[in-house]
Design a protein around this motif. Sequence first.
Motif, PDB file in Angstrom:
ATOM      1  N   LEU A  29     -39.854   4.252  -1.582  1.00 50.66           N
ATOM      2  CA  LEU A  29     -40.646   5.560  -1.562  1.00 50.66           C
ATOM      3  C   LEU A  29     -40.854   5.694   0.045  1.00 50.66           C
ATOM      4  O   LEU A  29     -40.634   6.654   0.427  1.00 50.66           O
ATOM      5  N   SER A  30     -41.147   4.650   0.860  1.00 52.31           N
ATOM      6  CA  SER A  30     -41.277   4.687   2.317  1.00 52.31           C
ATOM      7  C   SER A  30     -39.783   5.203   2.924  1.00 52.31           C
ATOM      8  O   SER A  30     -40.225   6.020   3.779  1.00 52.31           O
ATOM      9  N   THR A  31     -38.875   4.762   2.596  1.00 47.84           N
ATOM     10  CA  THR A  31     -37.526   5.546   3.035  1.00 47.84           C
ATOM     11  C   THR A  31     -37.452   7.036   2.652  1.00 47.84           C
ATOM     12  O   THR A  31     -37.038   7.593   3.307  1.00 47.84           O
ATOM     13  N   PHE A  32     -37.566   7.030   1.372  1.00 51.80           N
ATOM     14  CA  PHE A  32     -37.579   8.859   1.051  1.00 51.80           C
ATOM     15  C   PHE A  32     -38.317   9.463   1.889  1.00 51.80           C
ATOM     16  O   PHE A  32     -38.221  10.534   2.564  1.00 51.80           O
ATOM     17  N   ALA A  33     -39.690   8.807   2.074  1.00 47.52           N
ATOM     18  CA  ALA A  33     -40.713   9.879   2.696  1.00 47.52           C
ATOM     19  C   ALA A  33     -40.435  10.004   4.127  1.00 47.52           C
ATOM     20  O   ALA A  33     -40.274  11.160   4.860  1.00 47.52           O
ATOM     21  N   ALA A  34     -39.922   8.969   4.790  1.00 40.78           N
ATOM     22  CA  ALA A  34     -39.420   8.968   6.187  1.00 40.78           C
ATOM     23  C   ALA A  34     -38.148   9.926   6.379  1.00 40.78           C
ATOM     24  O   ALA A  34     -38.117  10.628   7.351  1.00 40.78           O
ATOM     25  N   ILE A  57     -37.307   4.053   9.031  1.00 41.43           N
ATOM     26  CA  ILE A  57     -36.459   3.295   8.049  1.00 41.43           C
ATOM     27  C   ILE A  57     -35.898   1.738   8.293  1.00 41.43           C
ATOM     28  O   ILE A  57     -36.389   1.075   7.198  1.00 41.43           O
ATOM     29  N   THR A  58     -35.665   1.469   9.508  1.00 43.98           N
ATOM     30  CA  THR A  58     -35.242   0.237   9.702  1.00 43.98           C
ATOM     31  C   THR A  58     -36.717  -0.693   9.781  1.00 43.98           C
ATOM     32  O   THR A  58     -36.435  -1.709   9.230  1.00 43.98           O
ATOM     33  N   VAL A  59     -37.796  -0.197  10.329  1.00 42.99           N
ATOM     34  CA  VAL A  59     -38.826  -0.901  10.116  1.00 42.99           C
ATOM     35  C   VAL A  59     -39.316  -1.092   8.668  1.00 42.99           C
ATOM     36  O   VAL A  59     -39.807  -2.237   8.114  1.00 42.99           O
ATOM     37  N   VAL A  60     -39.110  -0.295   7.738  1.00 45.73           N
ATOM     38  CA  VAL A  60     -39.419  -0.217   6.246  1.00 45.73           C
ATOM     39  C   VAL A  60     -38.713  -1.574   5.708  1.00 45.73           C
ATOM     40  O   VAL A  60     -39.236  -2.304   5.052  1.00 45.73           O
ATOM     41  N   TRP A  61     -37.350  -1.881   5.875  1.00 45.01           N
ATOM     42  CA  TRP A  61     -36.581  -2.682   5.524  1.00 45.01           C
ATOM     43  C   TRP A  61     -36.877  -4.130   6.320  1.00 45.01           C
ATOM     44  O   TRP A  61     -36.484  -5.179   5.665  1.00 45.01           O
ATOM     45  N   LEU A  62     -37.166  -4.055   7.519  1.00 46.53           N
ATOM     46  CA  LEU A  62     -37.064  -5.327   8.163  1.00 46.53           C
ATOM     47  C   LEU A  62     -38.410  -6.102   8.322  1.00 46.53           C
ATOM     48  O   LEU A  62     -38.661  -7.169   8.449  1.00 46.53           O
ATOM     49  N   VAL A  63     -39.443  -5.347   8.149  1.00 49.28           N
ATOM     50  CA  VAL A  63     -40.806  -5.773   7.969  1.00 49.28           C
ATOM     51  C   VAL A  63     -41.457  -5.545   6.612  1.00 49.28           C
ATOM     52  O   VAL A  63     -42.149  -4.465   6.035  1.00 49.28           O
ATOM     53  N   PRO A  64     -41.071  -6.610   5.571  1.00 51.27           N
ATOM     54  CA  PRO A  64     -41.613  -6.387   4.427  1.00 51.27           C
ATOM     55  C   PRO A  64     -43.227  -6.247   4.056  1.00 51.27           C
ATOM     56  O   PRO A  64     -44.093  -6.616   4.704  1.00 51.27           O
ATOM     57  N   VAL A  65     -43.259  -4.980   3.102  1.00 54.82           N
ATOM     58  CA  VAL A  65     -44.510  -4.621   2.724  1.00 54.82           C
ATOM     59  C   VAL A  65     -45.362  -3.773   3.671  1.00 54.82           C
ATOM     60  O   VAL A  65     -45.651  -2.655   3.754  1.00 54.82           O
ATOM     61  N   LEU A  66     -45.716  -4.539   4.926  1.00 53.26           N
ATOM     62  CA  LEU A  66     -46.396  -4.040   6.007  1.00 53.26           C
ATOM     63  C   LEU A  66     -45.766  -2.888   6.654  1.00 53.26           C
ATOM     64  O   LEU A  66     -46.547  -1.963   7.022  1.00 53.26           O
ATOM     65  N   GLY A  67     -44.446  -2.938   6.862  1.00 53.78           N
ATOM     66  CA  GLY A  67     -43.626  -1.999   7.436  1.00 53.78           C
ATOM     67  C   GLY A  67     -43.510  -0.668   6.611  1.00 53.78           C
ATOM     68  O   GLY A  67     -43.909   0.538   6.923  1.00 53.78           O
ATOM     69  N   ALA A  68     -43.472  -0.778   5.244  1.00 55.49           N
ATOM     70  CA  ALA A  68     -43.328   0.223   4.424  1.00 55.49           C
ATOM     71  C   ALA A  68     -44.860   0.833   4.413  1.00 55.49           C
ATOM     72  O   ALA A  68     -44.943   2.107   4.437  1.00 55.49           O
ATOM     73  N   MET A  69     -45.902   0.226   4.422  1.00 52.31           N
ATOM     74  CA  MET A  69     -47.407   0.630   4.305  1.00 52.31           C
ATOM     75  C   MET A  69     -47.539   1.493   5.626  1.00 52.31           C
ATOM     76  O   MET A  69     -47.960   2.476   5.600  1.00 52.31           O
ATOM     77  N   LEU A  70     -47.229   0.897   6.738  1.00 56.67           N
ATOM     78  CA  LEU A  70     -47.186   1.616   7.938  1.00 56.67           C
ATOM     79  C   LEU A  70     -46.562   3.111   8.126  1.00 56.67           C
ATOM     80  O   LEU A  70     -47.077   3.954   8.538  1.00 56.67           O
ATOM     81  N   ILE A  71     -45.619   3.137   7.630  1.00 63.40           N
ATOM     82  CA  ILE A  71     -44.361   4.292   7.548  1.00 63.40           C
ATOM     83  C   ILE A  71     -45.174   5.175   6.735  1.00 63.40           C
ATOM     84  O   ILE A  71     -44.959   6.344   6.935  1.00 63.40           O
ATOM     85  N   LEU A  72     -45.504   4.820   5.256  1.00 59.30           N
ATOM     86  CA  LEU A  72     -46.177   5.638   4.531  1.00 59.30           C
ATOM     87  C   LEU A  72     -47.713   6.369   5.412  1.00 59.30           C
ATOM     88  O   LEU A  72     -47.779   7.600   5.048  1.00 59.30           O
ATOM     89  N   TYR A  73     -48.280   5.469   5.774  1.00 61.19           N
ATOM     90  CA  TYR A  73     -49.384   6.039   6.700  1.00 61.19           C
ATOM     91  C   TYR A  73     -49.159   6.936   7.622  1.00 61.19           C
ATOM     92  O   TYR A  73     -49.698   7.989   7.677  1.00 61.19           O
ATOM     93  N   LEU A  74     -48.147   6.416   8.527  1.00 60.20           N
ATOM     94  CA  LEU A  74     -47.763   7.559   9.453  1.00 60.20           C
ATOM     95  C   LEU A  74     -47.296   8.842   8.948  1.00 60.20           C
ATOM     96  O   LEU A  74     -47.619   9.969   9.453  1.00 60.20           O
ATOM     97  N   VAL A  75     -46.319   8.785   7.917  1.00 53.86           N
ATOM     98  CA  VAL A  75     -45.628  10.208   7.580  1.00 53.86           C
ATOM     99  C   VAL A  75     -46.944  10.985   6.677  1.00 53.86           C
ATOM    100  O   VAL A  75     -47.017  12.324   6.721  1.00 53.86           O
ATOM    101  N   ARG A  76     -47.959  10.192   5.989  1.00 54.45           N
ATOM    102  CA  ARG A  76     -48.981  10.979   5.495  1.00 54.45           C
ATOM    103  C   ARG A  76     -49.885  11.381   6.579  1.00 54.45           C
ATOM    104  O   ARG A  76     -50.478  12.680   6.346  1.00 54.45           O
ATOM    105  N   GLN A  77     -50.043  11.044   7.611  1.00 54.00           N
ATOM    106  CA  GLN A  77     -50.834  11.432   8.542  1.00 54.00           C
ATOM    107  C   GLN A  77     -50.137  12.846   9.380  1.00 54.00           C
ATOM    108  O   GLN A  77     -50.679  13.828   9.528  1.00 54.00           O
ATOM    109  N   ASN A  78     -48.856  12.721   9.485  1.00 53.47           N
ATOM    110  CA  ASN A  78     -48.026  13.847  10.189  1.00 53.47           C
ATOM    111  C   ASN A  78     -47.435  14.844   9.317  1.00 53.47           C
ATOM    112  O   ASN A  78     -47.653  16.071   9.494  1.00 53.47           O
TER     113      ASN A  78
END
Length: 125
Positions: free
Chosen positions: A22-27, A42-63
């Motif tokens: 989901l985070s990859t698609f959103a980014a 997308i690299t952050v999503v896959w290298l930092v488990p769970v927290l990276g995906a949550m961070l990217i979802l948050y950033l995408v949702r804000q922007n």
Amino acid sequence: MDISTLLIVGVPVVLFLWLNVLSTFAASHDGTLDSFQRKAQITVVWLVPVLGAMLILYLVRQNEPEAIRRKWVPWPIRSLVFGKPRSPHNHRDENLGQAVDFGATGAGGNHGHSSGGSSMGGSGD
């Protein structure tokens, strides 16, 4: 393999994979990012488990909230991903139709002007 072991291991793995996908698609659908930023997120999503995906979802949702499609998120956790619906600028138009006095006089009478004539020293033509 026991069913309880399968559930204990399988459910978190499936949730982890779903969150990362989901985070990859959103980014990748965020139009505000350039190519480098998209790849870095997308690299952050896959290298930092769970927290990276949550961070990217948050950033995408804000922007660009439209980048996260509602159909990608199952109903039980939509409120976690999308948060509470925001009502932007609710109070912006609350004074619509009301007159605003931009004049020099207000409730206190004359502001800075003497009552005996012009402050510029000229005659009352």
